[in-house]
Design an enzyme around this catalytic site. Structure first.
Site: not given
Ligand code: AMP
Length: 173
Positions: A61, A98
């Site tokens: 995205r 996550e």
């Molecule tokens: P993080 O590494 O935990 O900061 O996660 C960021 C990445 O995971 C981004 O590329 C987001 O597209 C995706 N992502 C993580 N959590 C979510 C969420 N709750 N909703 C949508 N996309 C998420």
């Protein structure tokens, strides 16, 4: 378009892709002509005079937002991709999501220490992905000058993993 109008175009999907995760579905926002234009303009606006040369987008995205922001800034676009997708010589970095772990890759010649780099993604959650991109760019000798996200899940404190890198987010939850 006001921030609450933008956030009204983002859909919460409980328990996707795993139980306990509330997924922020930005597809209604992307499908809205005024919403999409507003998001691209606002992501680019703080960096108009910063001499950005490369906008790095994170699969998948992040690509959607980073490419038009690159055009708006007169910069090039560079993809950071999941493992095995890039055809040329790569740098590779493991990272945590996550909801899992994975690998990120970038072409070795995509950025240099001469570039001014803006990193763009849709969501800042735990910050694991963004921190991995900082490491990935460091392997190329490049520094991340700034990062911008459409939305931030503030309760996950992703910013704390990104040190002194300036971070802009349009919406915070
Ligand atoms: P993080 O590494 O935990 O900061 O996660 C960021 C990445 O995971 C981004 O590329 C987001 O597209 C995706 N992502 C993580 N959590 C979510 C969420 N709750 N909703 C949508 N996309 C998420």
């Amino acid at each position: 378009m006001a921030p609450d109008e933008l956030s009204g175009l983002i859909r919460d999907i409980p328990d996707f892709p795993k139980p306990g995760i509330v997924f922020k579905d930005i597809t209604p926002l992307l499908a809205d002509p005024a919403g999409l234009a507003a998001v691209v303009a606002r992501l680019a606006e703080p960096f108009q005079d910063d001499g950005v040369t490369k906008v790095v987008g994170i699969e998948a995205r992040g690509f959607i937002l980073a490419a038009p922001v690159a055009v708006a800034l007169g910069a090039g676009f560079v993809p950071v991709r999941k493992a095995g997708k890039l055809p040329w010589d790569i740098h590779r970095q493991s990272y945590e999501l996550e909801y899992g772990t994975d690998l990120l890759e970038i072409h070795r010649d995509a950025v240099t220490d001469q570039d001014r780099v803006l990193v763009i993604d849709d969501v800042l959650a735990t910050g694991g992905t963004a921190a991995a991109v900082v490491e990935l760019l460091a392997q190329s000798g490049a520094t991340v000058d700034a990062m911008a996200f459409l939305l931030e899940l503030g309760f996950l404190e992703g910013r704390s993993r990104l040190g002194a890198t300036p971070i802009t987010t349009l919406l915070s939850y």
